[in-house]
Design a protein around this motif. Sequence first.
Motif, short mmCIF file in Angstrom:
data_model
loop_
_atom_site.label_atom_id
_atom_site.label_comp_id
_atom_site.label_asym_id
_atom_site.label_seq_id
_atom_site.Cartn_x
_atom_site.Cartn_y
_atom_site.Cartn_z
N LEU A 60 45.66 57.73 82.36
CA LEU A 60 45.66 57.88 80.91
C LEU A 60 46.92 58.62 80.46
CD1 LEU A 60 41.91 58.89 80.40
CD2 LEU A 60 42.95 56.61 80.24
N PRO A 61 47.56 58.14 79.42
CA PRO A 61 48.78 58.82 78.95
C PRO A 61 48.45 60.19 78.37
CG PRO A 61 48.11 57.11 77.40
CD PRO A 61 47.24 56.95 78.62
N PRO A 62 49.24 61.20 78.70
CA PRO A 62 48.98 62.55 78.16
C PRO A 62 49.53 62.70 76.75
CG PRO A 62 50.90 62.61 79.59
CD PRO A 62 50.37 61.19 79.66
N HIS A 63 48.98 63.65 76.02
CA HIS A 63 49.55 63.99 74.72
C HIS A 63 50.96 64.53 74.96
CE1 HIS A 63 50.18 65.88 70.86
NE2 HIS A 63 49.00 65.48 70.41
N PRO A 64 51.95 64.06 74.21
CA PRO A 64 53.34 64.47 74.48
C PRO A 64 53.61 65.96 74.35
CG PRO A 64 53.17 63.22 72.42
CD PRO A 64 51.86 63.07 73.12
N LEU A 65 52.76 66.70 73.63
CA LEU A 65 53.00 68.13 73.46
C LEU A 65 52.49 68.97 74.62
CD1 LEU A 65 52.23 68.68 69.66
CD2 LEU A 65 54.46 68.63 70.78
N VAL A 66 51.63 68.41 75.46
CA VAL A 66 51.09 69.19 76.58
C VAL A 66 52.21 69.67 77.50
CG1 VAL A 66 49.67 69.07 78.67
CG2 VAL A 66 48.82 68.09 76.52
N ALA A 67 53.16 68.81 77.78
CA ALA A 67 54.27 69.17 78.67
C ALA A 67 55.18 70.21 78.04
CB ALA A 67 55.07 67.92 79.03
N GLN A 68 55.06 70.40 76.72
CA GLN A 68 55.90 71.37 76.02
C GLN A 68 55.20 72.73 75.86
OE1 GLN A 68 57.76 69.84 72.41
NE2 GLN A 68 57.47 67.74 73.14
N GLY A 69 54.01 72.87 76.48
CA GLY A 69 53.34 74.17 76.46
C GLY A 69 52.22 74.29 75.45
N TYR A 70 51.65 73.15 75.04
CA TYR A 70 50.54 73.15 74.09
C TYR A 70 49.29 72.54 74.75
CZ TYR A 70 54.07 73.85 70.41
OH TYR A 70 55.10 74.33 69.62
N PRO A 71 48.49 73.33 75.46
CA PRO A 71 47.30 72.78 76.12
C PRO A 71 46.14 72.53 75.17
CG PRO A 71 47.45 75.12 76.52
CD PRO A 71 48.69 74.75 75.79
N SER A 72 46.17 73.12 73.98
CA SER A 72 45.16 72.89 72.95
C SER A 72 45.90 72.67 71.64
CB SER A 72 44.21 74.09 72.84
OG SER A 72 43.22 73.87 71.85
N ILE A 73 45.63 71.54 70.99
CA ILE A 73 46.49 71.11 69.89
C ILE A 73 45.68 70.87 68.62
CG2 ILE A 73 48.15 69.36 69.12
CD1 ILE A 73 48.46 68.78 72.25
N MET A 111 49.78 71.66 62.97
CA MET A 111 51.07 72.24 63.34
C MET A 111 51.24 73.70 62.91
SD MET A 111 54.92 70.82 62.53
CE MET A 111 54.67 70.96 60.76
N PRO A 112 50.91 74.10 61.67
CA PRO A 112 51.16 75.50 61.29
C PRO A 112 50.30 76.52 62.03
CG PRO A 112 50.85 74.11 59.34
CD PRO A 112 50.40 73.33 60.53
N CYS A 113 49.17 76.06 62.55
CA CYS A 113 48.21 76.97 63.18
C CYS A 113 48.09 76.79 64.68
CB CYS A 113 46.84 76.82 62.52
SG CYS A 113 46.83 77.20 60.76
N THR A 114 49.07 76.13 65.30
CA THR A 114 49.07 75.92 66.75
C THR A 114 50.37 76.43 67.34
OG1 THR A 114 47.70 73.93 66.50
CG2 THR A 114 48.81 74.24 68.60
N ASP A 115 50.25 77.28 68.33
CA ASP A 115 51.41 77.90 68.97
C ASP A 115 51.43 77.51 70.45
OD1 ASP A 115 53.64 79.45 69.32
OD2 ASP A 115 52.58 81.37 69.31
N LYS A 116 52.59 77.64 71.07
CA LYS A 116 52.67 77.42 72.51
C LYS A 116 51.89 78.52 73.23
CE LYS A 116 57.13 75.05 72.71
NZ LYS A 116 58.48 75.04 73.32
N VAL A 117 51.44 78.20 74.44
CA VAL A 117 50.66 79.13 75.24
C VAL A 117 51.46 79.53 76.47
CG1 VAL A 117 48.57 79.40 76.63
CG2 VAL A 117 48.45 78.21 74.44
N ALA A 118 51.57 80.81 76.71
CA ALA A 118 52.32 81.31 77.85
C ALA A 118 51.52 81.15 79.14
CB ALA A 118 52.68 82.78 77.64
N GLU A 119 52.20 81.14 80.26
CA GLU A 119 51.54 81.02 81.55
C GLU A 119 50.55 82.18 81.73
OE1 GLU A 119 52.63 80.64 86.32
OE2 GLU A 119 54.22 80.65 84.80
#
Length: 253
Positions: A196-209, A212-220
Motif C-alpha cells: 500500500l502506498p504511504p502518505h507522502p508526509l510520513v517520510a517527512q516526520g508526520y506519523p499522525s496527520i 495543516m495549521p494544527c499538525t507538527d512534525k514529531v521528533a524521534e
Amino acid sequence: MARGNNAVRALNHEDALPLEAAAYDELYGRTGPMSILRTSIEDLFVDGIVMVSSFGADSAVLLHMVSQIDKATPVVFVDTGKHFGETRFYRDQLIKHLGLTGVRSVMPESAHLVSQDPKGDLWLRDSDQCCHIRKVLPLDAALDGYSAWISGRKRHQADTRKSLPWFEADGPRIKVNPLADWDAAQVLAYARENKLPPHPLVAQGYPSIGCMPCTDKVAEGEDPRAGRWRGKGKTECGIHLPSHGKQIDGSGI
C-alpha cells in the motif's frame, strides 16, 4: 437502515443502542478486522453503513480491507479546507489504487465559515470551535440516514482510546472500530504485505496527520500524536468525543 437477521437486531431504539453495541462487541469483536468489516457491511448494517476516513498516515490499511469486501462501500472524507495538499493528493491516489467507487468529500458550510471564521484563523483563536464547524458539523450532515459508521481508531493511539471497543454506541448510530486492538507494528506489516502506498508526509516526520495549521512534525522518541495540536492539551478533534464533539456547547468535556 436494515439490521442483519440476528438475535440482537430488535434492539434498534436509540436508548437500546449501548446494549446492541455491547452484544455485537461480544459476538464479533474478537473475530478479526476483516470478519468484523464483512459482518458489518454484508449482514448487520446492509446498505446502512459508511466508512469515515481522514486519508491520513494509517488510512490505507482499513480502506484496503473495505475494498476487498465491496469497492462501492460509501466512504466520507471531511475536507476541512485546512488539509495539507499532500493529503488531498493521497486521497486521490488511494481511490485510484484501490478502485474505490463510493468516496465523497464533504466540506464545511460556507455560512459557518463566513460568520465564525471569515479570516480563516479560528484554529489559532479557538481550535475546538474550528474543529466543530470544519469537522464535526459536516460529518454530522454526511452521516444522516446511516445506522452505522466505520472508524480507524486504535487503542494504542491515545489515553482516550485505551478502552476502545470494536462496536460502540455513538448518538443515534453504532460506530465500528475494526482495528481497535491493532498496534502500530501490525498496521505497518499489513501495509507492507499488501504494498500500500504511504502518505507522502510520513517520510517527512508526520506519523499522525490532521489539518495543516494544527499538525507538527514529531521528533524521534515522541508519541506519534505529539504533533497534533501541540501545546494545547488537546488530543481529539471532537468527532470521537461524547455527544459527537459538541464539547463547545458544554457537553462531552
